[in-house]
Structure formats: C-alpha cells, structure tokens
Design a protein around this motif. Structure first.
Motif, PDB file in Angstrom:
ATOM      1  N   LEU A 134      -8.017 -15.932 -10.866  1.00 19.78           N
ATOM      2  CA  LEU A 134      -7.633 -14.525 -10.936  1.00 19.78           C
ATOM      3  C   LEU A 134      -8.798 -13.675 -11.428  1.00 19.78           C
ATOM      4  N   ASN A 157     -11.423 -13.384  -8.738  1.00 17.28           N
ATOM      5  CA  ASN A 157     -10.932 -12.502  -7.685  1.00 17.28           C
ATOM      6  C   ASN A 157     -11.077 -11.043  -8.058  1.00 17.28           C
ATOM      7  N   MET A 158     -10.712 -10.706  -9.300  1.00 17.31           N
ATOM      8  CA  MET A 158     -10.733  -9.324  -9.734  1.00 17.31           C
ATOM      9  C   MET A 158     -12.153  -8.810  -9.944  1.00 17.31           C
ATOM     10  N   PRO A 210      -3.308  -8.999  -8.394  1.00 17.02           N
ATOM     11  CA  PRO A 210      -4.273  -8.108  -7.722  1.00 17.02           C
ATOM     12  C   PRO A 210      -3.618  -6.999  -6.906  1.00 17.02           C
TER      13      PRO A 210
END
Length: 332
Positions: free
Chosen positions: A87, A90-91, A131
């Motif tokens: 996560l 990804n961010m 997200p």
C-alpha cells in the motif's frame, strides 16, 4: 497451499533470473525435475501464471520459446511484500516520480509493479480499497506540464548527484535571447508542474533560478564545483527565495469579508496572525509575511472580497494593477 507447492513456487522464483537474463519454460521444467519435483508442463505453466500475479515477473512472448524474467530492480530479498508495504509503495509511486532521479525511479519499477500485483490478487484485503478512497488535489487552476528534454533532465540529475558543474544553454523569457551559463547546481525544486534548478554562477557566485524546461542543452564540466558554505535547500525555500522576493518581511493588514473569506480564519496566512472584528461583516488580519510577487498575485485573486489596509505602498501597487485591469476590460 501445500508444502510441496510452496517449495516448488520458491524454486521457480529462484530459477527465474533478472532481466536482461531470462529462462524458458523448458529450462525451468528441467531444473525442477533435477530438484526432484514431479511436475508436467501444464502444471508449470499454471504455477507461473499464479506467480506472475504475485511477483514482478514478465514474459517476452514475441519469440519462441517464451522467455521469462524478473523485472529489473527487484532483489531476491524483496520477492515477498506485506500488504501494508504494498500500500505504501502504491501510494508513493506517483510522488516518487517528482522526487527521485529518473534513473532511480526506473530501477524501482519492479517494486511498483509488485505492489500493484499484490493487491490485484487480494481484493478481500481491507487495505485494497484505500487508494480509491483518498486523493490529493492541488489548489487553484492548474496548468499543463511543460516539455522537458530527457537528456537535459538526466544531465542535471547526474550533476546534482555527483556535485559536478554544468554548462547550460538557457532560453529566458522574450525578448531576451539564449545564453550560455556555467553554473554550480545546488538543488532541484518542483512547484506544481514546473522544475526550478537552484544554482550559483561560477564567475560571480550569485544565486540563480533556472526553469528546467527552458534549458535547451546541458553538459557536465570537468572542473571542480565551487562549494557553497552553509547552503541548506530547506532553509533557502523557507526564507522565500523561490517566491519571487522583492524585499524583506512586511506587516500585512488585510480587511476581509467575513463570509467569503472565512477560510482565512481556518487556514491562517501566518501562525501568529492577529485578528480583529471592526464590524459584523468583516475581519482584519495582521501578520508579518514575506514581500513577494506571489503575495501580490494572491492578494489580486482576493481583491473582490478583501482590501489591503497596509502597508501603504502595497495598497497603492494593488490599486494601480486593479485600475489597469479595469481599463483593459472597459477598452472594448
């Protein structure tokens, strides 16, 4: 997953090399057989399909036999990634494009792909939807990104990493013409879609800000860079040097419509601003701020709901600009 299948998958991951190296399905089958695994081609192909959804593996299917490889930039130790790590990556992947040298960002593309794949196969994970439930929206009207020469960007990044001087061919605003500069790069700052290269001139040592998309060519110099003592990029920015400074700090006194300008009470112009209420429909802000061109532009954007009370020279300057704008709109 059975212990045998887990061990088989671990073996497959070990035998798939990092690009530009590669292996074929037949080679993998032979190596697994040598390890004592009882596996046929159909089972191996199914295993590889599963692993491709969980790990940064890729296939060149333009040739026969197909070539399998691990995407460059991912080490053996990073083949497993927790959901929270996935996560975070990804961010951060979009922002890292602006903050990391491009060559470093390209080396990390395998990690970004792995993070995406980690969630693609686990939609039941509660973090999966995060997200899509949070966004970062820049304030104000946004301009499109200018075009930056890739070669120029690579040379500038290399000079900052290696602390090497540059010779640049710079095209300023018209009516001035292109000019060559020899500079000592100190830092790279993004402001919205625009990159600014902070540097000193080699001859005079004066500070300059070069808009990156106006650099037409850049070459590394072989001479040593002049070191600037006690330069700190964060302090340099905090002191307002990138806000088109005009003078030092001024005490701004601004009368604002209470309803339309209420957000200035929630998001102050300065942590120590003073607020008074001369009447039920207005409030007055008083704070020390940097005197910059950006301050003037911001005040102009609020001119229909606010009035500069002081300092007097700034009040006169805004009045002249507003009168000019009125004349332009009345000229037709």
């Amino acid at each position: 997953m059975s212990d045998t299948r887990t061990l088989r998958h671990m073996a497959i991951l070990r035998y798939i090399p990092q690009e530009p190296q590669y292996t074929t399905t037949r080679e993998l089958s032979d190596k697994l057989s040598n390890d004592g695994f009882d596996i046929n081609m159909r089972m191996l192909q199914r295993d590889i399909e599963i692993l491709c959804c969980q790990h940064p593996l890729s296939c060149d299917d333009t040739v026969r036999p197909h070539r399998w490889f691990r995407i460059q930039g991912v080490s053996d130790a990073s083949l497993e990634m927790t959901p929270s790590t996935a996560l975070a990556i990804n961010m951060l992947s979009e922002q890292s494009h602006y903050l990391l040298p491009r060559q470093v960002h390209d080396n990390l593309k395998g990690f970004f792909l792995q993070a995406t794949q980690k969630f693609a196969v686990a939609p039941e994970n509660p973090l999966y939807h995060w997200p899509s439930r949070i966004a970062n929206l820049s304030p104000g009207f946004q301009l499109c990104k200018p075009i930056i020469d890739d070669k120029v960007m690579q040379v500038v990044e290399r000079s900052l990493i290696q602390q090497t001087p540059l010779e640049i061919d710079y095209r300023p605003r018209p009516p001035r013409y292109s000019k060559k500069y020899q500079i000592n790069p100190l830092g790279l700052v993004t402001r919205g879609p625009v990159y600014y290269l902070i540097a000193t001139l080699r001859e005079s040592g004066d500070y300059r800000h070069f808009v990156l998309h106006r650099i037409q060519d850049a070459e590394l110099m072989t001479v040593a860079q002049h070191q600037v003592q006690d330069f700190d990029l964060s302090t340099y920015i905090k002191n307002g040097n990138l806000s088109f400074p005009k003078d030092n700090k001024i005490t701004l006194e601004l009368k604002v419509s209470y309803i339309e300008g209420y957000h200035l009470l929630e998001t102050p112009i300065h942590p120590d601003q003073q607020v008074s209420y001369p009447d039920p429909h207005h409030f007055v802000l008083k704070a020390k701020v940097n005197h910059t061109e950006e301050l003037k532009w911001w005040l102009m954007s609020l001119s229909d709901i606010s009035e500069v009370i002081g300092p007097n020279f700034l009040r006169r300057e805004l009045a002249e600009s507003l009168e000019k704008a009125v004349r332009q709109y009345q000229s037709n």
